[in-house]
Every structure is written in structure tokens, then in C-alpha cells.
Design a protein around this motif. Structure first.
Motif, PDB file in Angstrom:
ATOM      1  N   VAL B 292      -5.004   0.300   1.367  1.00  0.00           N
ATOM      2  CA  VAL B 292      -4.610  -0.711   2.358  1.00  0.00           C
ATOM      3  C   VAL B 292      -5.788  -1.638   2.661  1.00  0.00           C
ATOM      4  CG1 VAL B 292      -3.907  -1.055   4.743  1.00  0.00           C
ATOM      5  CG2 VAL B 292      -2.766   0.655   3.354  1.00  0.00           C
ATOM      6  N   ILE B 293      -6.976  -1.055   2.871  1.00  0.00           N
ATOM      7  CA  ILE B 293      -8.151  -1.895   3.113  1.00  0.00           C
ATOM      8  C   ILE B 293      -8.407  -2.776   1.895  1.00  0.00           C
ATOM      9  CG2 ILE B 293     -10.655  -1.875   3.511  1.00  0.00           C
ATOM     10  CD1 ILE B 293     -10.297   0.596   5.177  1.00  0.00           C
ATOM     11  N   GLY B 294      -8.029  -2.272   0.726  1.00  0.00           N
ATOM     12  CA  GLY B 294      -8.206  -3.041  -0.503  1.00  0.00           C
ATOM     13  C   GLY B 294      -7.225  -4.181  -0.666  1.00  0.00           C
ATOM     14  N   GLY B 295      -6.384  -4.404   0.330  1.00  0.00           N
ATOM     15  CA  GLY B 295      -5.518  -5.582   0.302  1.00  0.00           C
ATOM     16  C   GLY B 295      -4.287  -5.427  -0.575  1.00  0.00           C
ATOM     17  N   ILE B 296      -3.933  -4.179  -0.902  1.00  0.00           N
ATOM     18  CA  ILE B 296      -2.727  -3.988  -1.709  1.00  0.00           C
ATOM     19  C   ILE B 296      -1.554  -3.813  -0.752  1.00  0.00           C
ATOM     20  CG2 ILE B 296      -1.594  -2.447  -3.341  1.00  0.00           C
ATOM     21  CD1 ILE B 296      -4.585  -1.922  -4.329  1.00  0.00           C
ATOM     22  N   SER B 297      -0.523  -4.616  -0.991  1.00  0.00           N
ATOM     23  CA  SER B 297       0.586  -4.644  -0.046  1.00  0.00           C
ATOM     24  C   SER B 297       1.412  -3.366  -0.109  1.00  0.00           C
ATOM     25  CB  SER B 297       1.480  -5.839  -0.342  1.00  0.00           C
ATOM     26  OG  SER B 297       2.642  -5.749   0.425  1.00  0.00           O
ATOM     27  N   LEU B 298       1.680  -2.781   1.066  1.00  0.00           N
ATOM     28  CA  LEU B 298       2.508  -1.578   1.109  1.00  0.00           C
ATOM     29  C   LEU B 298       3.955  -1.888   0.751  1.00  0.00           C
ATOM     30  CD1 LEU B 298       1.213   0.309   4.263  1.00  0.00           C
ATOM     31  CD2 LEU B 298       0.977   0.987   1.893  1.00  0.00           C
ATOM     32  N   PHE B 299       4.303  -3.184   0.723  1.00  0.00           N
ATOM     33  CA  PHE B 299       5.674  -3.549   0.354  1.00  0.00           C
ATOM     34  C   PHE B 299       5.839  -3.648  -1.158  1.00  0.00           C
ATOM     35  CE2 PHE B 299       4.765  -5.434   4.531  1.00  0.00           C
ATOM     36  CZ  PHE B 299       5.673  -4.727   5.285  1.00  0.00           C
ATOM     37  N   GLY B 300       4.737  -3.438  -1.889  1.00  0.00           N
ATOM     38  CA  GLY B 300       4.826  -3.384  -3.340  1.00  0.00           C
ATOM     39  C   GLY B 300       4.695  -4.727  -4.025  1.00  0.00           C
ATOM     40  N   GLY B 301       4.308  -4.666  -5.300  1.00  0.00           N
ATOM     41  CA  GLY B 301       4.313  -5.858  -6.134  1.00  0.00           C
ATOM     42  C   GLY B 301       3.190  -6.843  -5.895  1.00  0.00           C
ATOM     43  N   ARG B 302       2.250  -6.532  -5.019  1.00  0.00           N
ATOM     44  CA  ARG B 302       1.203  -7.473  -4.689  1.00  0.00           C
ATOM     45  C   ARG B 302      -0.124  -6.745  -4.494  1.00  0.00           C
ATOM     46  NH1 ARG B 302       3.887 -12.372  -2.519  1.00  0.00           N
ATOM     47  NH2 ARG B 302       5.824 -11.243  -2.730  1.00  0.00           N
ATOM     48  N   GLY B 303      -1.173  -7.350  -5.000  1.00  0.00           N
ATOM     49  CA  GLY B 303      -2.487  -6.763  -4.824  1.00  0.00           C
ATOM     50  C   GLY B 303      -3.064  -6.370  -6.168  1.00  0.00           C
ATOM     51  N   SER B 304      -4.399  -6.241  -6.228  1.00  0.00           N
ATOM     52  CA  SER B 304      -4.989  -5.839  -7.493  1.00  0.00           C
ATOM     53  C   SER B 304      -5.751  -4.542  -7.282  1.00  0.00           C
ATOM     54  CB  SER B 304      -5.895  -6.937  -8.035  1.00  0.00           C
ATOM     55  OG  SER B 304      -7.169  -6.814  -7.473  1.00  0.00           O
ATOM     56  N   ILE B 305      -5.801  -3.759  -8.348  1.00  0.00           N
ATOM     57  CA  ILE B 305      -6.324  -2.396  -8.230  1.00  0.00           C
ATOM     58  C   ILE B 305      -7.807  -2.393  -7.893  1.00  0.00           C
ATOM     59  CG2 ILE B 305      -6.828  -2.110 -10.693  1.00  0.00           C
ATOM     60  CD1 ILE B 305      -5.623   0.811 -10.201  1.00  0.00           C
ATOM     61  N   ALA B 306      -8.532  -3.458  -8.254  1.00  0.00           N
ATOM     62  CA  ALA B 306      -9.949  -3.523  -7.907  1.00  0.00           C
ATOM     63  C   ALA B 306     -10.105  -3.409  -6.387  1.00  0.00           C
ATOM     64  CB  ALA B 306     -10.548  -4.838  -8.404  1.00  0.00           C
ATOM     65  N   GLY B 307      -9.138  -3.953  -5.652  1.00  0.00           N
ATOM     66  CA  GLY B 307      -9.169  -3.874  -4.196  1.00  0.00           C
ATOM     67  C   GLY B 307      -9.265  -2.444  -3.705  1.00  0.00           C
ATOM     68  N   ALA B 308      -8.554  -1.522  -4.356  1.00  0.00           N
ATOM     69  CA  ALA B 308      -8.570  -0.124  -3.921  1.00  0.00           C
ATOM     70  C   ALA B 308      -9.968   0.478  -4.062  1.00  0.00           C
ATOM     71  CB  ALA B 308      -7.554   0.687  -4.726  1.00  0.00           C
ATOM     72  N   LEU B 309     -10.652   0.099  -5.159  1.00  0.00           N
ATOM     73  CA  LEU B 309     -12.024   0.588  -5.339  1.00  0.00           C
ATOM     74  C   LEU B 309     -12.917   0.017  -4.236  1.00  0.00           C
ATOM     75  CD1 LEU B 309     -14.142   2.114  -6.980  1.00  0.00           C
ATOM     76  CD2 LEU B 309     -14.381   0.102  -8.429  1.00  0.00           C
ATOM     77  N   PHE B 310     -12.773  -1.294  -3.973  1.00  0.00           N
ATOM     78  CA  PHE B 310     -13.558  -1.896  -2.901  1.00  0.00           C
ATOM     79  C   PHE B 310     -13.240  -1.216  -1.573  1.00  0.00           C
ATOM     80  CE2 PHE B 310     -13.181  -5.976  -5.591  1.00  0.00           C
ATOM     81  CZ  PHE B 310     -14.246  -5.574  -6.373  1.00  0.00           C
ATOM     82  N   GLY B 311     -11.955  -0.941  -1.350  1.00  0.00           N
ATOM     83  CA  GLY B 311     -11.535  -0.289  -0.105  1.00  0.00           C
ATOM     84  C   GLY B 311     -12.217   1.063   0.055  1.00  0.00           C
ATOM     85  N   ALA B 312     -12.217   1.860  -1.027  1.00  0.00           N
ATOM     86  CA  ALA B 312     -12.863   3.176  -0.967  1.00  0.00           C
ATOM     87  C   ALA B 312     -14.356   3.015  -0.699  1.00  0.00           C
ATOM     88  CB  ALA B 312     -12.625   3.924  -2.282  1.00  0.00           C
TER      89      ALA B 312
END
Lengths: 255, 355
Positions: B292-312
Motif C-alpha cells: 500500500v505504501i508502495g502506491g499499488i492500488s488495492l482496487f487492482g490493476g494499477r501500480g508497479s511492483i517496484a513500489g512494493a520494494l520501495f514500500g518495504a
């Protein structure tokens, strides 16, 4: 002449609602067949049954004289039946090029394509741009812009362009002009005639009588889940058609 | 045909004007919004850089050193790998509450296989990966074929897997020394590579490689486009020719496999195998937080996986930075809470570009 797409005795029930009640259907090569009918008459259900989007409970569909049993829209697409659905069937967050090639993406030639399965984005973008230009949709500035950023008319244009580009046997259009303004509707009608001039037959579902009477070769009137009659737009008036589809008048079966 | 020709020419001129107008209306804020809409992982990257800079200024070289910065990587490796799995599920508009539990079960399976059944450790690891993939396949099948909500499926799976872990292991921990002596391959991902003051474990490298591979697959393959399309609108995807069932199954199986990989990373990180590892209970929430902090939308279909790494990494930076600064650990949680709400608010704002 043998119909290219033929259906007999289609039945589809949703719980207690009967959407299709032994419906018949014929589409001949090279023609524009309009399907008209009141709301809830089962037009969309019939189209879905011949395009694989729903599986009919009973009945048979033939394509080119051969019986077909589509279990998904993908199977129908694979044999050359392209459909533009009323709800457009596009992924709003993805680009125009992505949407046009959804499910039939091009991969790069050589090792990058076969081993790493890399998409050939440049080729797909070029193809998409060419198709849109061909169909007079040059106003779309950026082929990589997300579909959600397009206007309703532009989206419709992309959907029709996709069907026209890939449909080799039959193109089905479900209410293609419903959400469009005058100019855009005109454009879509031109697109439809363009597709027919390439020899591909078209099924057009529409509520818009002037459009239907302008471009259709034959009109299939659907009422209460089955085919009421097929009329020739040159021999019948719009008010005849409306009377038939609402049940105000009975057609003489000869037509 | 002549009226239609007129229409055609009228349409071209008219539409071009509209397009120019839209561009002008955007302005500066609009352009930022547009850029973020195109590259949603930019927000967490900016936050990450800012937070590293902030703690660097506050704590000086104690924090801003190769040692401390690579320590953050080591501390987030498990959550990072779990977040990769979580991202795949969330991109399809799902949520996976069982990621941590599956990881812990897989550590136990790997340990049991080596120690109880005497299977060579390399094969034990493979068995663990198969178990994780299978559990993912079960969840995927329930979501795709039985049409159960992913939240419910994985809530159940979480409890089942946690209980199975305890029952199967009889709550016995396998000690680090024993693993080192008899099945050191299980700890393979804990192997440290040092140069300068920086310390990288193989687990960290695996995590980074995983993100690179997934980023490529999501961006540049048909499969990736299908994952986004299914997350956006499964019905539309189906109608436009995507095999939705196959996409769901591949995503859930890949997520299960990655969870098992996280299990292997865990053994490397902790040395021991413990069925009561906290990852089983809070791993899911940690992974969702990173996503979520990585900017990936919980509604699906939006966001890039790099965001999840940044979020972590953002979470890791705050944890270590605040600890070094001697702050009460509760401040970390409070800041993370603020970040989550902020990230979702930004996501909503970015979405408005589509309206």
C-alpha cells in the motif's frame, strides 16, 4: 445462399427468466444484418450465444455450415468472430495498444520473444496507430495513453477498430452508437460500411432506427426472446419495424 | 455519401481543438498528477529518498553508512519477498492474508523433510517450494472457479496453514546449530557477501532479483498485461480475449511459490526453524503495508511492483532510523499508519486523472 452464421432453437434461461426462447438466426455473407427489438427482448443474449460470451442451454450454432460450440469468447475470436460489446470490454488503465492486442499480443522475434517472451511494443503500437488512422481516428494523440483518458466516442472508435482489424469472418457490434454524438455516430457508421466493403458480414444491434434503415441490408426483429420476422428496409418503414418489435402489429410472415 | 464526407472533415478539425484545450488545462499540478499516473511508483521512491536523507542528516554517518543501509536491506528481505507475492495478488484486485503463514509452513516443511525424513536439503527446499505453490493453487482455484472472495479464501487459508504448521511440527523448533551441522543448504540464503562496510546476504540478492524478474514479466510480457487487465475488470478482460482463469491460477501459484521462497529466505535470516515465528501472524499485514505504501492500488490493476520494494524499504528505514535515534518504537507504527493513509489518499488523487 448458405448463411455464414446460423443458429436454430437457441434457449437461454437465467433462473426463472427466459432470455432466449427457441431463437433462430441467420447471417449471410457480405451483408449488414441489423438486430432490433425492445429492451429485454433478448438481443444481447442471442448475440452472446453466437459469440461465445454465454453458453446457450439448448440450440445449435453453425459457422460456415459447420457446427460450433463456443465455450468462451476466446474460442469465437480464434475462428474470426469479433464482437464489440455494449460495455466495450476494455481495460481502462491499460493503453490503447495494449487493449487492441489484449489476448493476442505480438512477441519480439528471436530469443527475446521465444525465451523471454518479451512483447514487441513498437510493432503493436505501429499497428494500432495505423489502424486508427485508417479508420479516421487520428485525433487520438498518443497510442500509449490509457483508454480511461479517452472520450466515449474515442473509446468506441478503438473498440470498433479492434474488431475491424481482427475480425476475419464476422464482426458483431452491440449498440455501437448508443453513447455517441452525431459526428461520432456517423464515423462509426462509416466504419461499419468500410468493414462490409472488405467482404466481412456485420451484425449490428441498435435502437437507432434511422441508422438501422440507412445501412442494414436486412433487419432481424427480435421479440420476447425469439425471432419475430426478418424485414427488408427498402420495403418496410421505420414505423412498421417499431410496430413489429413492440407487438403493436403482426408481420406477414412472407418477408 | 456527401453528407458523411462533410461530417468527416468537421470531425477532424473539431477534435484537434478539444485535444489542445485539454493539454492547456492540465497546468503544473495536472502535469504532476499525470506523471504520477504514468509512473505510480514515483511517490514511494521520493518518500524513500527523503526519509533516507532525513535520517542521514539527523543521525549522520551512524545511519548513512554502507553497514546501516545494507542492514536495512537484510531486515526487510523477508517482508520484501512476501510483498512481491502480495503485489501479484493485489494487482488482480485480491488480497492475500496467508502469505506469512505459508512462508512459515514452508520453513517447517523444509526442516522436517531434512531432519525427520532424511531427505537431502536441496530436495527439501524443492519440496517446500512445491508445497507453497500447491497452497497458492488451492487458493487460486477457490477464487477463480468457486468465485469466493480472495479475502475470505485467504483468511481461511491463513488459519488453516497456521494450525497445520503447529500440528505438523508439534511446535518443535529446529536449532540453528543443528541445521548448520546437518543441512547447511537450508541456510544457503543467509550466506553473507561483504565488500567495504556493506553486507549483502544471498537472501537480499534473491529479493532484488525477484523484483527485477517480476517487474520485467509485468511490464513486458503478455502475462503481465493480462494480470493488469484482470485486476482492472475481469469481465472486460474475459470478453476481450484473456483467459481469466489461467491468469488467476498463475498469479496465485506464483504467489504461493514466492511465499515458499520467503520461507527459505527466513531460514537464512534466522538460522533456525521455528513454527511460532511472528511472520506467520504479522507477515500478511507487513506485506500489505509495504504494497500500500508502495502506491499499488488495492482496487487492482494499477501500480508497479517496484513500489512494493520501495514500500518495504521505507518501513525498514523508519524502523532502523527511529531505533538508532532512540525513539519509542511506537513512533514507527504511528508514522507507518500515517504513511498508509497518505499513500491511499495519493492513489485516489492520481485516479482522478481518469475522470
Amino acid at each position: 445462399m448458405e448463411p455464414i452464421l446460423k443458429a436454430r432453437g437457441l434457449v437461454k434461461r437465467y433462473g426463472k427468466v427466459t432470455a432466449l426462447n427457441h431463437a433462430d438466426f441467420d447471417l449471410y455473407p457480405g451483408e449488414i444484418l441489423a438486430v432490433i427489438g425492445d429492451n429485454g427482448a433478448g438481443k444481447s443474449s442471442m448475440i452472446k450465444a453466437v459469440s461465445g460470451a454465454t453458453i446457450p442451454d439448448e440450440g445449435t450454432v453453425w459457422l460456415d455450415g459447420k457446427e460450433v460450440n463456443f465455450r468462451s469468447p476466446i474460442e469465437a475470436r480464434d475462428v474470426g468472430i469479433e464482437t464489440v460489446y455494449q460495455q466495450l470490454a476494455m481495460s481502462p488503465a491499460l493503453s490503447i495498444a495494449d487493449n487492441m492486442f489484449m489476448g493476442r499480443e505480438l512477441r519480439k522475434p528471436g530469443l527475446m520473444g521465444t525465451l523471454f517472451r518479451q512483447l514487441d511494443k513498437a510493432a503493436m503500437e505501429k499497428f494500432a496507430r495505423d489502424k486508427l488512422n485508417e479508420l479516421g481516428l487520428a485525433t487520438i494523440q498518443n497510442i500509449n495513453q490509457a483508454v480511461e483518458s479517452l472520450s466515449g466516442g474515442q473509446r468506441q472508435g478503438v473498440a470498433v477498430a479492434r474488431a475491424a482489424a481482427f475480425g476475419s469472418k464476422v464482426v458483431i457490434l452491440d449498440e455501437p452508437t448508443a453513447a455517441l454524438g452525431v459526428k461520432e455516430s456517423r464515423k462509426v457508421l462509416e466504419l461499419i460500411q468500410d468493414v462490409r466493403s472488405r467482404g466481412i458480414p456485420i451484425i449490428l444491434i441498435s435502437h437507432n432506427m434511422p441508422h438501422v434503415f440507412e445501412i442494414a441490408d436486412r433487419i432481424h426483429v427480435h421479440r420476447l426472446g425469439s425471432r419475430l420476422c426478418v424485414i427488408d428496409p427498402k420495403e418496410h418503414s421505420m414505423s412498421d419495424a417499431v410496430a413489429y418489435m413492440t407487438g403493436a402489429a403482426e408481420p406477414d410472415r412472407a418477408a | 455519401m456527401s453528407p458523411s464526407d462533410n461530417y468527416e472533415s468537421a470531425a477532424t478539425t473539431g477534435d484537434t481543438k478539444v485535444a489542445e484545450f485539454e493539454d492547456m488545462r492540465q497546468g503544473f499540478v495536472g502535469r504532476i498528477q499525470h506523471t504520477l499516473h504514468q509512473t505510480p511508483s514515483l511517490v514511494p521512491l521520493i518518500v524513500l529518498v527523503f526519509s533516507i536523507a532525513l535520517f542521514g542528516i539527523l543521525l549522520g554517518s551512524r545511519f548513512f553508512s554502507p553497514f546501516a543501509l545494507t542492514l536495512i536491506l537484510q531486515q526487510v528481505q523477508i517482508v520484501g519477498v512476501l510483498a512481491a507475492a502480495q503485489t501479484l495478488i493485489i494487482l488482480t484486485a485480491g488480497i492475500d492474508l496467508s502469505v506469512g503463514a505459508i512462508a512459515v509452513l514452508c520453513t517447517v516443511v523444509m526442516g522436517k523433510a531434512s531432519f525427520t525424513y532424511g531427505i537431502p536439503p536441496a530436495i527439501s527446499v524443492a519440496i517446500g517450494l512445491v508445497v507453497g505453490t500447491t497452497l497458492g493453487a488451492i487458493s487460486g482455484w477457490l477464487v477463480s472457479r468457486m468465485k469466493l472472495p480472495p479475502f475470505i479464501v485467504t483468511l481461511g487459508m491463513w488459519q488453516i496453514v497456521l494450525a497445520a504448521t503447529y500440528l505438523y511440527s508439534q511446535n518443535e523448533t529446529i536449532r540453528s546449530q543443528d541445521i548448520e551441522a546437518e543441512a547447511s543448504f537450508l541456510q544457503f540464503l543467509g550466506f553473507k557477501i561483504q565488500f567495504g562496510g556493506a553486507t549483502f546476504t544471498l537472501g537480499v540478492i534473491v529479493m532484488i532479483l525477484l523484483f527485477v524478474v517480476l517487474a520485467y514479466a509485468l511490464r513486458s510480457t503478455a502475462w503481465g498485461r493480462h494480470v493488469y487487465a484482470v485486476g482492472d475488470d475481469p469481465e472486460a478482460a474475459e470478453l476481450s480475449g484473456v483467459d481469466v482463469h489461467k491468469t488467476y491460477m498463475s498469479v496465485y501459484m506464483a504467489a504461493g511459490f514466492i511465499c515458499a521462497l520467503a520461507g527459505w529466505v527466513m531460514i537464512g535470516r534466522f538460522g533456525s526453524i521455528s513454527p511460532s515465528a511472528t511472520t506467520g501472524v504479522i507477515g500478511n499485514i507487513q506485506a500489505i503495508t509495504a504494497v500500500v505504501i508502495g502506491g499499488i492500488s488495492l482496487f487492482g490493476g494499477r501500480g508497479s511492483i517496484a513500489g512494493a520494494l520501495f514500500g518495504a524499504l521505507i518501513v525498514g528505514v523508519f524502523e532502523l532510523g527511529l531505533r538508532m535515534a532512540g525513539a519509542d518504537p511506537q513512533w514507527t507504527f504511528m508514522l507507518i499508519g500515517l504513511l498508509i493513509i497518505g499513500a491511499v489518499a495519493v492513489d485516489q488523487w492520481i485516479r482522478k486523472v481518469s475522470a
